[in-house]
Write an enzyme that holds these catalytic residues in place. Structure first.
Site, PDB file in Angstrom:
ATOM      1  N   HIS A   1       0.207   2.429  -8.134  1.00 21.72           N
ATOM      2  CA  HIS A   1      -0.680   3.825  -7.966  1.00 21.72           C
ATOM      3  C   HIS A   1      -1.932   3.848  -8.650  1.00 21.72           C
ATOM      4  CE1 HIS A   1       2.466   5.620  -5.533  1.00 21.72           C
ATOM      5  NE2 HIS A   1       3.097   6.104  -6.686  1.00 21.72           N
TER       6      HIS A   1
ATOM      7  N   LEU B   1       0.731  -1.260   0.056  1.00 16.56           N
ATOM      8  CA  LEU B   1      -0.014  -0.151  -0.026  1.00 16.56           C
ATOM      9  C   LEU B   1       0.952   1.390  -0.198  1.00 16.56           C
ATOM     10  CD1 LEU B   1      -2.591  -0.867   2.595  1.00 16.56           C
ATOM     11  CD2 LEU B   1      -2.972  -1.156   0.251  1.00 16.56           C
ATOM     12  N   ASP B   2       0.550   2.109  -0.648  1.00 18.84           N
ATOM     13  CA  ASP B   2       1.524   3.488  -0.855  1.00 18.84           C
ATOM     14  C   ASP B   2       1.581   4.003   0.521  1.00 18.84           C
ATOM     15  OD1 ASP B   2       1.339   3.369  -3.439  1.00 18.84           O
ATOM     16  OD2 ASP B   2      -0.363   4.895  -3.843  1.00 18.84           O
ATOM     17  N   LYS B   3       2.501   4.602   0.983  1.00 18.98           N
ATOM     18  CA  LYS B   3       2.830   5.166   1.933  1.00 18.98           C
ATOM     19  C   LYS B   3       1.490   6.068   2.929  1.00 18.98           C
ATOM     20  CE  LYS B   3       6.367   7.913   4.449  1.00 18.98           C
ATOM     21  NZ  LYS B   3       7.560   9.034   4.447  1.00 18.98           N
TER      22      LYS B   3
END
Length: 247
Positions: free
Chosen positions: A191, A103-105
């Site tokens: 993304h 998962l993105d930051k």
């Protein structure tokens, strides 16, 4: 399963293979109440009883944790700048845990942490089309037209057209001109969700994953909290992937 004694102890976080060998040579390790001095001694993980200085050390081949990932933590095993999701799992007995996917930051929500490489491969394989559902706050108004675009397979850019996805509108905040949506995708490009909304002239302001396949985020877990998966959850994930293999 049979493995070397030094690997057994290293797997259970008693140090590196070299430091574990020193413990063994120092006569600190017993197998079935017999002192062992050879690191290469084979251990039956299902039957043998291993003790370090008199303390019994059980063997866990696989561990499975459900983490509610908080924003600001990276989906990695190590990072020189930021805290990692693996570091949040404080009571693991394994040293080889990793996140299944990423998962993105700045993204929150469900993340599976395990050391089961086969299950991870099954869940992440592009051929399996494992569904992943998210809640998002996005800029502007989302319409039925956008729902249809997602359903038909949105052209994100010249190089990427997303597979058909489910988009549901939960509510619209007129004051802030934002829409809360639920979106389910069947792939995991870089993304991807952010790029999909940018392609329709919107922008993701907040993103949280709430499910992956049959695994659903426990609502009692606050960001940063985790728990072990139940046997039912583990079996359901494995059964689901077995069924996909048969399709």
């Amino acid at each position: 399963m049979f493995i070397r004694l030094d690997k057994y102890l290293a797997d259970m976080k008693f140090g590196t293979r070299s430091s574990v060998k020193e413990l063994i040579k120092g006569k600190q390790i017993s197998v079935n109440d017999v002192i062992i001095t050879k690191p290469e001694t084979k251990i039956n993980t299902d039957k043998d009883i291993i003790s370090v200085s008199g303390n019994v050390i059980g063997y866990s081949r696989y561990e499975y944790y459900m983490l509610n990932k908080p924003s600001g933590v990276v989906s990695a095993t190590t990072d020189s700048h930021d805290k990692t999701v693996v570091e949040l799992i404080a009571d693991s007995s394994r040293k080889d845990l990793f996140p299944v996917g990423r998962l993105d930051k700045d993204t929150e929500g469900l993340l599976l942490i395990t050391n089961d490489g086969e299950l991870s491969h099954q869940l992440l394989s592009p051929k399996k089309h494992v569904d992943k559902t998210y809640i998002a706050d996005v800029a502007g108004v989302i319409s039925q037209h956008h729902i249809n675009m997602f359903k038909e397979g949105l052209k994100v850019d010249k190089e990427f057209t997303a597979k058909p996805a489910r988009l549901n509108i939960l509510n619209y905040d007129k004051l802030n001109d934002t829409t809360k949506v639920e979106i389910t995708i069947y792939e995991g490009k870089f993304h991807q969700i952010k790029r999909m909304f940018e392609a329709i002239g919107s922008r993701v302001l907040y993103l949280k994953r709430i499910s992956m396949g049959s695994l659903i985020l426990d609502k009692s877990l606050n960001p940063g909290e985790y728990r072990k998966l139940s046997s039912e959850e583990i079996n359901s994930l494995k059964k689901e992937q077995t069924n996909r293999n048969e399709d």
